[in-house]
Enzyme design. Structure first.
Site, PDB file in Angstrom:
ATOM      1  N   CYS A   1      -1.233  -1.188  -0.859  1.00 26.57           N
ATOM      2  CA  CYS A   1      -1.722  -2.538  -0.557  1.00 26.57           C
ATOM      3  C   CYS A   1      -0.944  -3.489  -1.453  1.00 26.57           C
ATOM      4  CB  CYS A   1      -3.217  -2.603  -0.875  1.00 26.57           C
ATOM      5  SG  CYS A   1      -3.920  -4.249  -0.742  1.00 26.57           S
ATOM      6  N   ASN A   2      -0.314  -4.466  -0.847  1.00 24.81           N
ATOM      7  CA  ASN A   2       0.487  -5.407  -1.638  1.00 24.81           C
ATOM      8  C   ASN A   2      -0.389  -6.274  -2.535  1.00 24.81           C
ATOM      9  OD1 ASN A   2       3.527  -5.560  -0.502  1.00 24.81           O
ATOM     10  ND2 ASN A   2       2.114  -4.872   1.061  1.00 24.81           N
ATOM     11  N   THR A   3      -1.561  -6.619  -2.039  1.00 25.54           N
ATOM     12  CA  THR A   3      -2.456  -7.456  -2.838  1.00 25.54           C
ATOM     13  C   THR A   3      -2.864  -6.697  -4.099  1.00 25.54           C
ATOM     14  OG1 THR A   3      -3.266  -8.318  -0.727  1.00 25.54           O
ATOM     15  CG2 THR A   3      -4.532  -8.879  -2.698  1.00 25.54           C
TER      16      THR A   3
ATOM     17  N   ASP B   1      -5.750   1.594   0.343  1.00 20.54           N
ATOM     18  CA  ASP B   1      -5.488   0.242   0.841  1.00 20.54           C
ATOM     19  C   ASP B   1      -6.845  -0.403   1.079  1.00 20.54           C
ATOM     20  OD1 ASP B   1      -4.155  -2.032   1.999  1.00 20.54           O
ATOM     21  OD2 ASP B   1      -4.636  -1.252   3.979  1.00 20.54           O
ATOM     22  N   SER B   2      -6.830  -1.709   1.287  1.00 21.30           N
ATOM     23  CA  SER B   2      -8.075  -2.408   1.593  1.00 21.30           C
ATOM     24  C   SER B   2      -8.613  -2.017   2.974  1.00 21.30           C
ATOM     25  CB  SER B   2      -7.824  -3.912   1.560  1.00 21.30           C
ATOM     26  OG  SER B   2      -6.789  -4.227   2.471  1.00 21.30           O
TER      27      SER B   2
ATOM     28  N   CYS C   1       2.934  -6.988   3.259  1.00 26.65           N
ATOM     29  CA  CYS C   1       1.548  -6.573   3.480  1.00 26.65           C
ATOM     30  C   CYS C   1       1.613  -5.340   4.367  1.00 26.65           C
ATOM     31  CB  CYS C   1       0.758  -7.686   4.170  1.00 26.65           C
ATOM     32  SG  CYS C   1      -0.895  -7.166   4.701  1.00 26.65           S
TER      33      CYS C   1
ATOM     34  N   TYR D   1      -8.769  -7.909   1.054  1.00 29.22           N
ATOM     35  CA  TYR D   1      -8.640  -8.207  -0.374  1.00 29.22           C
ATOM     36  C   TYR D   1      -7.854  -9.510  -0.552  1.00 29.22           C
ATOM     37  CZ  TYR D   1      -9.845  -3.373  -1.871  1.00 29.22           C
ATOM     38  OH  TYR D   1     -10.465  -2.175  -2.125  1.00 29.22           O
ATOM     39  N   GLY D   2      -7.115  -9.875   0.494  1.00 35.59           N
ATOM     40  CA  GLY D   2      -6.102 -10.922   0.386  1.00 35.59           C
ATOM     41  C   GLY D   2      -6.612 -12.316   0.099  1.00 35.59           C
TER      42      GLY D   2
ATOM     43  N   HIS E   1      -0.314  -4.157   6.441  1.00 35.93           N
ATOM     44  CA  HIS E   1      -0.780  -4.329   7.829  1.00 35.93           C
ATOM     45  C   HIS E   1       0.349  -4.819   8.750  1.00 35.93           C
ATOM     46  CE1 HIS E   1      -4.799  -4.113   6.111  1.00 35.93           C
ATOM     47  NE2 HIS E   1      -5.332  -4.197   7.308  1.00 35.93           N
TER      48      HIS E   1
ATOM     49  N   GLU F   1      -6.401  -5.902  12.419  1.00 32.21           N
ATOM     50  CA  GLU F   1      -7.673  -5.158  12.376  1.00 32.21           C
ATOM     51  C   GLU F   1      -8.393  -5.250  13.731  1.00 32.21           C
ATOM     52  OE1 GLU F   1      -9.311  -3.478   9.550  1.00 32.21           O
ATOM     53  OE2 GLU F   1      -7.540  -3.670   8.283  1.00 32.21           O
TER      54      GLU F   1
HETATM   55  N1  DGL Z   1      -2.937  -4.354   3.439  1.00 30.46           N
HETATM   56  C1  DGL Z   1      -3.177  -5.327   2.408  1.00 30.46           C
HETATM   57  C2  DGL Z   1      -1.873  -5.697   1.713  1.00 30.46           C
HETATM   58  O1  DGL Z   1      -0.898  -5.009   1.831  1.00 30.46           O
HETATM   59  C3  DGL Z   1      -3.753  -6.618   2.855  1.00 30.46           C
HETATM   60  C4  DGL Z   1      -4.987  -6.650   3.604  1.00 30.46           C
HETATM   61  C5  DGL Z   1      -6.039  -7.426   2.883  1.00 30.46           C
HETATM   62  O2  DGL Z   1      -5.996  -8.658   2.817  1.00 30.46           O
HETATM   63  O3  DGL Z   1      -6.911  -6.761   2.394  1.00 30.46           O
HETATM   64  O4  DGL Z   1      -1.813  -6.688   1.034  1.00 30.46           O
END
Ligand code: DGL
Length: 255
Positions: free
Chosen positions: A70-72, A7-8, A178, A39-40, A180, A146
């Site tokens: 990570c969804n992104t 994940d990010s 996401c 990453y978003g 998070h 975070e």
């Molecule tokens: N956990 C990441 C996701 O599921 C998002 C966090 C990010 O923006 O890096 O998209």
């Protein structure tokens, strides 16, 4: 067997937690790219490059299956990763979609980072099944998590700011798009009153049923590209104290 998860940042640990609950003996290697989170708000090319680097690190750890927690990254890099790697690759979007479809009566909300929502990954997948989709980017949720601000006044106000319009249009099911966001689930569920909230981490764990056998020593190795300020507190919040000694490395990327 060894499963690699990336994940990010720390959000993917919610997926790790579900995988560990389902497969107690599996060896798990986790990489959180804390030096480059979020990453978003990055471009698709950058998300793909970062994802390939994270996957490369985990492949060197001799994993048998890769989970993109990570969804992104799942929205932009899943096809590239599946093409480039010689092991099965599991993303988080399709398990979340399947779960939502099994619950909804026709009006699904999806929330995620700006990049995930912009990619249209959830919207396209859901619309294929004829449900009404309402998508909303919630860019402040990741920094909130975070920072460890997952309850209280600030979290409640930001949740209201982003989710009010979804509540007003009357979605019956809300996908936390996401990894998070499950940490904000309590505040989100209270605000959305009665809306079913989908945390896809359990669905992702179920997706592994046909890909892994629960064999190994049950080891959990955690790697992070930066030992950021709140890291240990967040790991403890998500996984509990027991895994803290397993943080084995940091700073693997050049930049
Ligand atoms: N956990 C990441 C996701 O599921 C998002 C966090 C990010 O923006 O890096 O998209």
């Amino acid at each position: 067997m060894r499963v690699g998860i990336f994940d990010s940042g720390v959000g993917g640990l919610t997926v790790l937690r579900s995988i560990r609950e389902r497969f107690p003996s599996l060896d798990i290697v986790y990489l959180g790219d804390t030096a480059r989170v979020p990453y978003g708000n990055r471009s698709p090319d950058t998300v793909i490059r970062y994802s390939l680097e994270c996957a490369g690190f985990l492949v060197e750890k001799e994993i048998d299956v890769l989970v993109v927690a990570c969804n992104t990254a799942s929205s932009y890099a899943l096809d590239t990763l599946s093409r480039e790697l010689f092991i099965p690759v599991v993303g988080v979007v399709s398990p979340g979609v399947k779960t939502a479809l099994s619950m909804t009566s026709g009006r699904v909300g999806v929330i995620g980072t700006s990049a995930t929502i912009r990619s249209g990954s959830y919207q396209k997948a859901l619309k294929r099944y004829g449900v009404d989709v309402f998508a909303k980017a919630c860019p402040l949720f990741v920094p909130l998590v975070e920072e460890g601000l997952v309850e209280g006044d600030i979290a409640e106000r930001i949740v209201e700011l982003y989710l009010k319009e979804l509540k007003d249009v009357g979605v019956d099911t809300l996908i936390l798009g996401c990894t998070h966001y499950p940490l904000l689930k309590g505040v989100i569920e209270r605000f959305m009153e009665g809306t079913k909230v989908v945390d896809s981490s359990e669905a992702v764990a179920r997706e592994l049923d046909n890909l892994v056998t629960d064999t190994g020593e049950g080891r959990t190795e955690l790697y992070f590209t930066d030992r950021s300020q709140n890291l240990e507190r967040l790991i403890e919040l998500i996984l509990g104290k027991a895994v803290l000694p397993n943080i084995v490395s940091e700073g693997i990327h050049k930049g």
